[in-house]
Design an enzyme around this catalytic site. Sequence first.
Site, short mmCIF file in Angstrom:
data_model
loop_
_atom_site.label_atom_id
_atom_site.label_comp_id
_atom_site.label_asym_id
_atom_site.label_seq_id
_atom_site.Cartn_x
_atom_site.Cartn_y
_atom_site.Cartn_z
N PRO A 71 0.83 -1.21 0.00
CA PRO A 71 0.00 0.00 0.00
C PRO A 71 0.87 1.26 0.00
O PRO A 71 1.91 1.30 0.64
CB PRO A 71 -0.77 -0.11 1.33
CG PRO A 71 0.19 -0.85 2.23
CD PRO A 71 0.93 -1.82 1.34
N TYR B 29 -2.72 14.46 -13.93
CA TYR B 29 -3.84 13.50 -14.00
C TYR B 29 -5.20 14.17 -13.86
O TYR B 29 -6.18 13.51 -13.52
CB TYR B 29 -3.74 12.45 -12.89
CG TYR B 29 -2.34 11.94 -12.58
CD1 TYR B 29 -1.69 11.08 -13.45
CD2 TYR B 29 -1.70 12.31 -11.41
CE1 TYR B 29 -0.43 10.61 -13.16
CE2 TYR B 29 -0.43 11.83 -11.10
CZ TYR B 29 0.20 10.99 -11.99
OH TYR B 29 1.45 10.52 -11.69
N CYS C 185 4.61 29.43 -15.49
CA CYS C 185 4.18 29.99 -16.78
C CYS C 185 3.63 28.94 -17.72
O CYS C 185 4.20 28.68 -18.78
CB CYS C 185 5.36 30.72 -17.41
SG CYS C 185 5.87 32.05 -16.34
N1 LLP Z 1 3.08 -1.46 -5.95
C1 LLP Z 1 3.46 -1.16 -7.22
C2 LLP Z 1 4.17 -2.18 -8.01
C3 LLP Z 1 3.17 0.11 -7.75
O1 LLP Z 1 3.53 0.39 -9.01
C4 LLP Z 1 2.49 1.07 -6.96
C5 LLP Z 1 2.19 2.41 -7.48
C6 LLP Z 1 2.13 0.71 -5.64
C7 LLP Z 1 2.44 -0.56 -5.18
C8 LLP Z 1 1.42 1.64 -4.72
O2 LLP Z 1 0.15 1.96 -5.18
P1 LLP Z 1 -0.86 2.79 -4.27
O3 LLP Z 1 -1.24 1.93 -3.09
O4 LLP Z 1 -0.18 4.02 -3.83
O5 LLP Z 1 -2.00 3.06 -5.16
N2 LLP Z 1 1.75 9.30 -9.19
C9 LLP Z 1 0.43 8.70 -9.30
C10 LLP Z 1 0.38 7.30 -8.71
C11 LLP Z 1 1.39 6.35 -9.31
C12 LLP Z 1 1.33 4.96 -8.73
C13 LLP Z 1 2.45 4.12 -9.20
N3 LLP Z 1 2.51 2.80 -8.64
C14 LLP Z 1 -0.58 9.62 -8.64
O6 LLP Z 1 -0.20 10.69 -8.13
O7 LLP Z 1 -1.79 9.32 -8.63
#
Ligand code: LLP
Length: 420
Positions: A276, A318, A343
Amino acid sequence: MDHFNYRNGVLHAEDVPMSAIADAVGTPVYVYSRATLERHARVFREALGGIERKHIAFAIKANPNLAVLKVLARQGFGADIVSGGEMKRALAAGMPAKDIVFSGVGKTVTELREALEAGIGQFNIELEEEGAVLAQIAASLGKTADAVLRVNPDVDAGTHAKISTGKKENKFGVPIDEAPGIFARLSALPGLNLRGIAAHIGSQIFDLGPIEAAYSKLGDMVRDLRAAGHVIDRVDLGGGLGVPYERDKVPPSPADYGSMVERATRGWDVTLYFEPGRVIVGNAGVLLTRVIWVKPGAVRPFIIVDAAMNDLARPAMYDAWHDFEAVAPTGERMVANIAGPVCESGDTFGIGRDIDVVKAGDLAVFRTAGAYGATMASTYNSRPLVPEVMVDGDKFAVVADRVMPETLIAAERVPDFLRD
Ligand code: LLP
């Protein structure tokens, strides 16, 4: 639930008024609540209370600040890393190497070697060649790499296309139909102890259906791999649980997720790994900013704040929503666009938003900025790198400095051929 609440009309982080942080550190600044981080870690772990054998590896890409990692390490969390830099951070925060999972589609040979030398607990292999190279390096070091094979289950997570990872056209994992063959070939290699499989289908997921569908495909694969004579004792279920950026859009709770996991994985007889990120840190942070101008616009006014897309990239990248709230609201409301000083027209945090009335000089926050906030910041437009503060009860501390242009310029060189 978080610990950012109004007291006597002023937004506080735990017991500290936001204005005290702005006075001491300036703006923009990320503010994290230790109590909220601890609460989220506890709630997530409790939600998985029915799962006997588990390991929780915080996806540190969501927030790699050392102080944040330290709080989570004390809660017994390991780390999910995707680079050598993240490994250094996890180790520096005191996370044991064996509790670290190395994910990522482009690990370099140097990163693989350093991770093996450090004794990382699990490599999530993304393609057959990577597994072969890892086996070779491990064998040359006289080690055995514990690993799982990441499969691409070809499931649509129903989230934003840029953070969707589990469809067959995405770059992640090996195609599910090719996985048994790849697994068989890799598991025969000396230097590799291939213990199971992994999947992660996306981030900010609001519907447990696709996650359960992916887990069910993993369950079938565990059965088939065992039938083929493989020993399977780990399955990595990834991360992805969404958080409420908008108050009226409520994601499944960690408890809902926990019951689904129990149902979907019943009888697997493995240690389940979880990664997570957002759900642990998202609501544990806000971006504190000051209004520079209220600029009249052709359609509606622009609230120009001193935070920009370089500090919080999510809206520009996004079209993400972050609630905007005055630190000392008057009770009056206005409809306005919220933008930063960079800018580019894309440097906009919200269009036509119904917000607290603010005027030049007022403080405000963008909520739910603890995940993928500071970590994605840049110095575009030669703006300082945004600092971070952690609050603990009535105390607070700067946990990342504002890196000033002078420091950034000092890391640059003018070559001899440009000197006169
Ligand atoms: N495991 C893997 C292999 C991942 O690629 C990711 C996130 C996670 C776990 C964690 O996912 P979460 O629980 O945070 O959803 N910058 C983007 C989000 C990119 C997520 C990339 N991978 C945003 O600001 O929404």
